[in-house]
Structure formats: C-alpha cells, structure tokens
Design a protein around this motif. Structure first.
Motif, PDB file in Angstrom:
ATOM      1  N   TYR A  33       0.683  -1.316  -0.077  1.00  0.00           N
ATOM      2  CA  TYR A  33      -0.070  -0.060  -0.482  1.00  0.00           C
ATOM      3  C   TYR A  33       0.780   1.017   0.538  1.00  0.00           C
ATOM      4  CZ  TYR A  33      -2.905  -3.429   2.451  1.00  0.00           C
ATOM      5  OH  TYR A  33      -3.607  -4.658   2.238  1.00  0.00           O
ATOM      6  N   TYR A  35       0.155   5.179   1.257  1.00  0.00           N
ATOM      7  CA  TYR A  35      -0.420   6.293   1.890  1.00  0.00           C
ATOM      8  C   TYR A  35       0.167   7.367   1.531  1.00  0.00           C
ATOM      9  CZ  TYR A  35      -3.624   3.078   4.490  1.00  0.00           C
ATOM     10  OH  TYR A  35      -4.906   1.779   4.000  1.00  0.00           O
ATOM     11  N   GLN A  37       0.661  11.269   4.043  1.00  0.00           N
ATOM     12  CA  GLN A  37       0.747  11.631   5.255  1.00  0.00           C
ATOM     13  C   GLN A  37       0.446  13.200   5.812  1.00  0.00           C
ATOM     14  OE1 GLN A  37       2.768  10.836   9.012  1.00  0.00           O
ATOM     15  NE2 GLN A  37       0.838  11.308  10.454  1.00  0.00           N
ATOM     16  N   LEU A  43      -3.817   9.044   7.821  1.00  0.00           N
ATOM     17  CA  LEU A  43      -3.375   8.345   6.644  1.00  0.00           C
ATOM     18  C   LEU A  43      -4.231   8.523   5.449  1.00  0.00           C
ATOM     19  CD1 LEU A  43      -0.663   8.667   8.782  1.00  0.00           C
ATOM     20  CD2 LEU A  43       0.009   6.255   7.155  1.00  0.00           C
ATOM     21  N   LEU A  45      -5.419   6.704   1.535  1.00  0.00           N
ATOM     22  CA  LEU A  45      -4.095   5.217   0.699  1.00  0.00           C
ATOM     23  C   LEU A  45      -5.033   6.542  -0.531  1.00  0.00           C
ATOM     24  CD1 LEU A  45      -3.957   2.507   0.353  1.00  0.00           C
ATOM     25  CD2 LEU A  45      -6.808   2.089  -0.197  1.00  0.00           C
ATOM     26  N   PHE A  90       3.881   7.111   2.621  1.00  0.00           N
ATOM     27  CA  PHE A  90       4.361   5.502   4.373  1.00  0.00           C
ATOM     28  C   PHE A  90       3.932   4.792   2.856  1.00  0.00           C
ATOM     29  CE2 PHE A  90       5.651   6.695   8.147  1.00  0.00           C
ATOM     30  CZ  PHE A  90       4.930   7.391   8.202  1.00  0.00           C
ATOM     31  N   PHE A 106       4.510  -0.910   8.490  1.00  0.00           N
ATOM     32  CA  PHE A 106       4.901   0.788   8.161  1.00  0.00           C
ATOM     33  C   PHE A 106       6.830   0.412   7.267  1.00  0.00           C
ATOM     34  CE2 PHE A 106       0.895   2.366   7.332  1.00  0.00           C
ATOM     35  CZ  PHE A 106       0.348   2.274   8.708  1.00  0.00           C
ATOM     36  N   GLY A 107       6.575   1.428   6.389  1.00  0.00           N
ATOM     37  CA  GLY A 107       7.849   1.607   6.113  1.00  0.00           C
ATOM     38  C   GLY A 107       8.095   2.971   7.331  1.00  0.00           C
ATOM     39  N   SER A 108       9.135   2.799   6.902  1.00  0.00           N
ATOM     40  CA  SER A 108       9.903   4.642   8.063  1.00  0.00           C
ATOM     41  C   SER A 108       9.548   5.543   6.994  1.00  0.00           C
ATOM     42  CB  SER A 108      11.094   4.514   7.794  1.00  0.00           C
ATOM     43  OG  SER A 108      11.549   3.261   8.433  1.00  0.00           O
TER      44      SER A 108
ATOM     45  N   GLY B  43       8.760   7.184  12.572  1.00  0.00           N
ATOM     46  CA  GLY B  43       7.203   6.012  11.603  1.00  0.00           C
ATOM     47  C   GLY B  43       6.141   5.678  12.761  1.00  0.00           C
ATOM     48  N   LEU B  44       5.292   4.801  12.063  1.00  0.00           N
ATOM     49  CA  LEU B  44       4.031   4.401  13.164  1.00  0.00           C
ATOM     50  C   LEU B  44       3.463   3.353  13.711  1.00  0.00           C
ATOM     51  CD1 LEU B  44       2.310   5.555   9.908  1.00  0.00           C
ATOM     52  CD2 LEU B  44       1.084   6.115  12.659  1.00  0.00           C
ATOM     53  N   PHE B 105      -7.922   5.722   8.612  1.00  0.00           N
ATOM     54  CA  PHE B 105      -7.326   6.693   9.115  1.00  0.00           C
ATOM     55  C   PHE B 105      -7.610   7.820   9.449  1.00  0.00           C
ATOM     56  CE2 PHE B 105      -2.801   5.094  10.401  1.00  0.00           C
ATOM     57  CZ  PHE B 105      -2.804   3.996   9.135  1.00  0.00           C
TER      58      PHE B 105
END
Lengths: 115, 115
Positions: A33, A35, A37, A43, A45, A90, A106-108, B43-44, B105
């Motif tokens: 995915y 997203y 922010q 967040l 999509l 993200f 999640f990635g960073s 990150g989350l 979210f």
C-alpha cells in the motif's frame, strides 16, 4: 521497520518533474500500500497492490501511478509533481487477509517536498 | 464505508495526570479497531487493537481502550501521562476494498504532555 524499506528517505524536487518512490519488502507479503500523511488528514490511501501487476486506486489517487513488476517492489510515481503533493509518504505491507487482525507493517516514510 | 472521527485534534495534559483520546467510528459491520502512535519524525507503531474479543483492550506503555458498540466509540486512555507519551495518535478502523482489506485512519490527535 524490519522487512520493509523505503527510498529515498527525503527528496526535494521541482514542480513539473517526475518523481518515483520505491518500497521494497523482504516478507513476501501479497499486499502493498501507498499512503500519504498530511496534517489534519491522517493517512490517506493512494494506491494498493494485491499481487504482481495487480493494482487498484485508493481515495487520493489523482496525479499518482504505481507499478509492481515483482513481489518485493512497489513503485509510486508522480508523473508531474505539484506543490500539493508535498507530503510524507508511507508504504505498508500485509499478507492481506490478516489486516483486520494484525493491521499493517509500515515503512519509515519518505518526506517529499515539491518546490 | 468505514470511517473514524477523532474528536480532538490536540490534547494537553500535565505529567502524571490521566490521558483520554476520543474516537468514534462508523462501520456497516463489526469492525476491527486499532490505535497507532507516531512520535515526532518517526514511523507508525501499533499501540493496541480490538478484534472482537474482549471489549477492554490493553496495549503497550500502559495504554488501554474500550470498545463500546452502543456508543460506536473506541477511546484511548492511560492513568498517568509520561513525558515520553507526547506524540500523535491515530484511531484506525479496518475496511473493505474491492480486492482486499485496508486500514482507514482518523485525522490524528496530537498529545502534549506538560512537566
């Protein structure tokens, strides 16, 4: 986060230029995915992928395209960047059916600034 | 469609006092609900989740949340705030897409902890 990396971490680009963000996973998860922010919006999509070459739009897909040519990589492309696309992006991964149970990994994040 | 509303964009508490972050959800079926936390420039991280088992859910760092179906709420609480709790908190509901599941979210609540 373990098993998922985003690149670059930071990018500044000019209005009108193309930009590609990369998400790479080593978990062999089916779903990936993208997203964005933004303050006051949480967040949202952009696009998601449910398999190699299988992608679909999210809520805020205008101005973005994606590609997934192999399980590990999910690319997000801004064809012609605009200032409204300045955001933190993200990537997330999931086996798919477990989203209601475990959520995502999640990635960073990638901080993109369009000037 | 699924959605969440976080009732406060900012909450400020003194260290050692209780924390209450409010969330209402909308879902056409029995949802899964999550709270994620994001520390500044990080990150989350998953704080806790409700997946139709016990209605009172305990998470990391002393946080807990109660699922109340009659009120369509999933408020996050902590008895005593710590300086390290200062962060942005997201209430999240699982949702359906054409080709799988997703997370939806809320707009986020920024928690400030005063010394």
């Amino acid at each position: 986060d373990a098993g998922i990396t985003q690149s670059p971490r930071h990018k500044v680009t000019e209005t009108g230029t193309p930009v590609t963000l990369r998400c790479h996973q080593t978990e062999n998860h089916r779903y990936m995915y993208w997203y964005r922010q933004d303050p006051g919006h949480g967040l949202r999509l952009i696009h998601y992928s449910y398999g190699v070459k299988d992608t679909d739009k999210g809520e805020v897909s205008d101005g973005y395209s994606v590609s997934r040519s192999k399980t590990e990589d999910f690319l997000l492309t801004l064809e012609s960047a605009t200032s409204s696309q300045t955001s933190v992006y993200f990537c997330a991964i999931s086996p798919g059916i477990t989203v209601p149970i475990y959520g995502y990994t999640f990635g960073s994040g990638t901080r993109l600034t369009v000037v | 469609a699924q959605s969440v509303t976080q009732l406060d964009s900012h909450v400020s508490v003194s260290e050692g006092t209780p924390v209450l972050l409010r969330c209402n959800y909308s879902s056409s079926y029995s949802p899964s609900l999550f709270w994620y936390v994001q520390h500044p420039n990080k990150g989350l991280q998953l704080l806790l989740k409700y997946t139709s088992a016990a209605t009172l859910v305990k998470g990391i760092n002393g946080f807990e949340a109660e699922f109340k179906k009659s009120e369509t709420s999933f408020h996050l609480t902590k008895p005593s705030a710590h300086m390290s709790d200062a962060a942005e908190y997201f209430c999240v509901v699982s949702g359906l897409m054409e080709y799988g599941n997703k997370l939806v979210f809320g707009a986020g609540t920024i928690l400030r902890v005063k010394s």
